[in-house]
Structures are given as C-alpha cells and as structure tokens.
Write an enzyme that holds these catalytic residues in place. Sequence first.
Site, short mmCIF file in Angstrom:
data_model
loop_
_atom_site.label_atom_id
_atom_site.label_comp_id
_atom_site.label_asym_id
_atom_site.label_seq_id
_atom_site.Cartn_x
_atom_site.Cartn_y
_atom_site.Cartn_z
N LYS A 204 7.24 -4.67 -4.24
CA LYS A 204 7.32 -6.05 -3.74
C LYS A 204 6.01 -6.51 -3.13
O LYS A 204 5.17 -5.73 -2.71
CB LYS A 204 8.51 -6.20 -2.77
N ARG A 238 16.94 0.77 -4.43
CA ARG A 238 16.71 0.17 -5.75
C ARG A 238 15.22 0.25 -6.06
O ARG A 238 14.41 -0.28 -5.31
CB ARG A 238 17.18 -1.28 -5.73
#
Length: 259
Positions: A204, A238
């Site tokens: 991210k 995840r």
Amino acid sequence: MGILNVTPDSFSDGGRYASAAAAIDRAASLAAEGAAIIDVGGESTRPGAQPVGANEEIERVVPVIERIVARLDVAVSIDTSKPAVMAAAVEAGACIVNDVYALRAPGARDFAATAGVGVCLMHMRGEPRTMQDDPHYVDVVAEVGEFLAAERDACRAAGIAAEAIVLDPGIGFGKRMEHNFALLRGLAALVALGSPVLVGVSRKSFIGRVLGRDVGGRLYGGVGLAALAVAGGARIVRTHDVAPTLDAVRMVDAVLQGD
Ligand code: 7PM
C-alpha cells in the site's frame, strides 16, 4: 489470504494475470506458498479505475474460481460488492465474501445469510473514486470500531451467523497515513470487538510514502507491518507476498503462543 487480481488494470499485477490460465498459475503459487485463502477480485478498487459491470466481473472471476476449487486445497473468497457477482462466485465454489462496502449494497446481507458464507466487513470512508480527498476523523480508531460494530449488527439482524463475520479496518481506504498508523497501533480496540480481524497492508501507498519506494519495493515494509498486525491480534493478513508474510507471522505467532 493471498491476493489474486483478475483485472486487466490492477495496479500491482499489471494485467499479467488477466487471462484465466495465468490466474490459475498464480493461484497455484499462492497456495504453494501457504495461503489458506485466495481472494479473487475482478474489479479494481483503485481510485479512478474504470467501474466494471456485473457480467464482465462474473466472466473474469467464475472460470478462475471453478479451477481453483477443483485443483487447490484452499478456501476462495470473492472480492466484490455486487450481490450478482457474490452469487455467481459462491455458485462456482467461493465460500467467503470480501466486500470493501461491508455488504451495504441492497441484497448483499440477505444473500450472505441465505448462502451461509463467511463475510469480511471492511471499513471505507466514502467510495474508491473520492475516498482519499481530505479524509478526516476525530478519533479514527473509535469511529472505525463503531462502524464495524454497527455493520456487524446489521449482518446479524439479517441472519448472518456471528462466527461467519470477520472485521477489517480498511487500511488505506479513506485514510491518511496518520490514520493508517493509528489503526495499526490501536488494533487491540478492534480485536476487542470479539470478531476475528483481517488486515491488508500489502504494497500500500503509505509504505511507499514512509520508505520512498515504488510498488515493487514495499515487500519488507509490508512484511513488517503484517507482523505488527498479528502481534496486535489480527487473525488474517491479506497479502500479495504469501511466503515471506507467512514466515513473519508464524514467528510472531510462535512467540506469542509460546511454542
Ligand atoms: C488500489 C487501491 C488498488 C487499493 C488496490 C487497493 C483490501 C481489500 C483491497 C483490504 C480487504 C489493495 C487495495 N484492500 N479487502 N481489498 N482489506 N478486506 O491494496 O485492506 O489490495 S484492494
């Protein structure tokens, strides 16, 4: 939980797994690396990404899910917000719905209740197109916790079993870097809600912001944050990078469990 994007525009797989055959190969790698769950997504949640119709999304994910379920010893989650896609994916063998809208679309909770599937309820402020436009919170941990508790209540009222529900703070979804930090520091408050917590930090942009790395250079930062999340009580991570993440979280788990 290993990430399998079957979108031609997905930001970190660059469309390389757009074809079903390539996606199944990637799924086999994720499973061999130790993924317990493969999260199959047919629509990018990237800000500015082209919205995809339900039929297109179904055509992307269903053949891939069918082959994964037939060949690999993993659970499949479907990453979608559309009840029609949820239904087609579950028919194809998916057993978990991972929804960045936390089943708020009309019919989504009723579908999940009737199908008896697991659900991941993720917090998102706004919608993907605009969620990063000046997000603000007074107390991000408290507000995310209140949202997740309320959405869980709505799911319970719709007939979804408590044991079927996983909660997710939605790192990066309508959050500034400081909000992501606060949620990762304060994960215990979400764990205390009593449902298993899922965290997604893999590749991210806030990792890139801190480290000054593009998407290909965020592995170690993401593995470190996955370890932090599990130490903070997260039960599912995840990730695009299953093997290194699993080693890190297994070590954290070994220390915390004392074995
Ligand atoms: C652009 C923006 C591309 C964001 C991809 C993303 C999560 C998720 C995603 C998460 C759950 C990414 C995200 N992130 N589902 N789907 N939790 N439950 O970086 O954190 O993979 S998409």
